[in-house]
Design a protein around this motif. Structure first.
Motif, PDB file in Angstrom:
ATOM      1  N   ARG A 140       0.147  28.256   1.825  1.00 48.49           N
ATOM      2  CA  ARG A 140      -1.037  28.262   1.304  1.00 48.49           C
ATOM      3  C   ARG A 140      -1.310  29.379   0.896  1.00 48.49           C
ATOM      4  O   ARG A 140      -2.009  29.239  -0.276  1.00 48.49           O
ATOM      5  CB  ARG A 140      -2.133  28.160   2.413  1.00 48.49           C
ATOM      6  CG  ARG A 140      -1.989  27.368   3.256  1.00 48.49           C
ATOM      7  CD  ARG A 140      -3.607  27.897   4.885  1.00 48.49           C
ATOM      8  NE  ARG A 140      -4.254  27.915   3.738  1.00 48.49           N
ATOM      9  CZ  ARG A 140      -5.387  28.316   4.663  1.00 48.49           C
ATOM     10  NH1 ARG A 140      -5.475  28.747   6.342  1.00 48.49           N
ATOM     11  NH2 ARG A 140      -6.787  28.833   4.143  1.00 48.49           N
ATOM     12  N   ALA A 141      -0.384  30.451   0.100  1.00 46.53           N
ATOM     13  CA  ALA A 141      -0.212  31.855  -0.321  1.00 46.53           C
ATOM     14  C   ALA A 141       0.902  31.683  -1.114  1.00 46.53           C
ATOM     15  O   ALA A 141       0.454  32.871  -2.363  1.00 46.53           O
ATOM     16  CB  ALA A 141       0.094  32.788   0.242  1.00 46.53           C
ATOM     17  N   TRP A 174       4.989  32.816   8.045  1.00 48.40           N
ATOM     18  CA  TRP A 174       3.146  33.893   8.539  1.00 48.40           C
ATOM     19  C   TRP A 174       3.365  35.032   7.735  1.00 48.40           C
ATOM     20  O   TRP A 174       4.260  35.774   7.872  1.00 48.40           O
ATOM     21  CB  TRP A 174       2.989  33.093   9.320  1.00 48.40           C
ATOM     22  CG  TRP A 174       2.380  32.418  10.505  1.00 48.40           C
ATOM     23  CD1 TRP A 174       4.194  31.113  10.668  1.00 48.40           C
ATOM     24  CD2 TRP A 174       1.303  31.274  10.073  1.00 48.40           C
ATOM     25  NE1 TRP A 174       3.129  29.941  10.960  1.00 48.40           N
ATOM     26  CE2 TRP A 174       1.954  30.409  10.880  1.00 48.40           C
ATOM     27  CE3 TRP A 174       0.291  31.569   9.486  1.00 48.40           C
ATOM     28  CZ2 TRP A 174       1.363  28.822  10.825  1.00 48.40           C
ATOM     29  CZ3 TRP A 174      -1.078  30.943  10.504  1.00 48.40           C
ATOM     30  CH2 TRP A 174      -0.477  29.335  10.308  1.00 48.40           C
ATOM     31  N   MET A 195      -1.292  33.901   7.082  1.00 52.44           N
ATOM     32  CA  MET A 195      -1.585  33.121   6.784  1.00 52.44           C
ATOM     33  C   MET A 195      -0.097  32.681   6.194  1.00 52.44           C
ATOM     34  O   MET A 195       0.635  32.879   6.040  1.00 52.44           O
ATOM     35  CB  MET A 195      -2.429  33.755   4.814  1.00 52.44           C
ATOM     36  CG  MET A 195      -1.529  33.134   3.702  1.00 52.44           C
ATOM     37  SD  MET A 195      -2.948  32.225   3.644  1.00 52.44           S
ATOM     38  CE  MET A 195      -4.051  32.888   3.291  1.00 52.44           C
ATOM     39  N   GLY A 207       5.168  37.458   2.945  1.00 47.76           N
ATOM     40  CA  GLY A 207       4.523  37.839   1.771  1.00 47.76           C
ATOM     41  C   GLY A 207       4.691  38.276   0.490  1.00 47.76           C
ATOM     42  O   GLY A 207       3.649  38.221  -0.228  1.00 47.76           O
TER      43      GLY A 207
END
Length: 313
Positions: free
Chosen positions: A177-178, A169, A173, A139
């Motif tokens: 997808r990010a 993850w 999320m 992330g």
């Protein structure tokens, strides 16, 4: 790796027994990354972590009893009870800290790498050849600090390893997808940084990549972006019921447990017997149990010291 896993399992037990408070993020499943990277470095090198920092601290040499005491909020903790789970720190072990905000530690680690280079090249300190390892999750690789620091680290050829622990993850999320570029190690190309992808469930593979990156950094050849493909076996934190990830996904990654993988390899290569590995388990369980006893017996921080360390004393 066994110390990290056993320690984290005990943390879960203590959390649910009400011995720890706040958010607690466990590292189960990712032990090969912390171990493979940190054990390829010198004790005087620097390590910078995230809020999932318990095992990074242990790998850097912080005693289990000091880490556990910090999680209990005791004065004998490595941050003297001021940091808790997400803010472990030890100047003695060159652990620059755990950081609660996503990507917050990346600039700190970059600064540590800069001071090593500055001391060596500008101030003439021949022994100032420390390398910094900066750990963060997938992330964080979409945050601005990541790109800004990669730019500066490449420009100045800083001695740093940017280690992305891609556990698929970011809280809830899914990585794909990010991020417009799902292969994070490729993001270094825009800055002329060497990018490497490695199996983060294989400690020997991680160690091999780390040794090469550390050698490059210490030789003045600049940073390396390492993407370790790994997986956390528990939810994002102990407050997370972990209902977003599918049972099939979790079961697939459970079969790649880095500790079981290394144990099987060692037995197959006649490097250790099952009995010897069991002795390690027993020894480590004793270390962790003693850490809990130490933490429970340790004093609470004295209220008179509440304002210490806010400013330099």
């Amino acid at each position: 790796m066994v110390l990290g896993r056993t320690f984290e399992d005990k943390c879960a037990e203590m959390y649910y027994r009400g011995k720890m408070f706040g958010f607690v993020h466990l590292y189960n499943g990712q032990e090969a990354v912390s171990t493979g990277i940190t054990k390829a470095m010198r004790p005087d090198d620097f390590v910078c972590s995230t809020y999932r920092d318990h095992v990074h601290a242990l790998s850097a040499g912080v005693p289990a009893r000091q880490v556990m005491a910090e999680l209990f909020g005791k004065a004998t903790g490595c941050s003297q009870g001021r940091g808790g789970s997400m803010h472990l720190f030890s100047a003695e072990h060159n652990l620059l800290g755990g950081f609660a905000f996503v990507a917050e530690g990346i600039p700190v680690a970059t600064g540590a790498a800069f001071q090593s280079k500055y001391r060596r090249e500008v101030m003439g300190e021949a022994g100032a050849d420390q390398v910094t390892a900066c750990f963060f999750g997938d992330g964080a690789s979409n945050n601005g600090q990541f790109f800004e620091c990669l730019n500066m680290a490449s420009l100045w050829k800083l001695p740093i390893l940017y280690v992305v622990e891609n556990n698929k993850w970011a809280i809830g999320m899914a990585h794909h997808r990010a991020s417009s570029e799902t292969q994070i190690f490729q993001k270094g190309k825009a800055f002329g940084i060497v990018g490497v992808e490695v199996d983060g469930m294989d400690v020997l593979a991680v160690r091999a990549v780390a040794k090469e990156a550390v050698a490059r950094a210490r030789a003045g050849e600049g940073p390396t972006l390492i993407e370790a493909l790994t997986y956390r076996f528990r939810g994002h934190s102990l407050a997370d019921p972990d209902e977003l990830r599918s049972k099939e996904e979790k079961e697939f990654w459970f079969t790649r447990d880095p500790i079981k993988k290394l144990a099987a390899y060692m037995i197959e290569q006649n490097l250790a017997t099952a009995a010897e590995l069991k002795e390690i388990d027993t020894k480590i369980q004793g270390v962790v149990d003693e850490a809990v006893e130490f933490a429970e017996a340790s004093p609470e921080p004295d209220p008179s010291e509440l304002h210490h360390y806010i400013f330099a004393d």
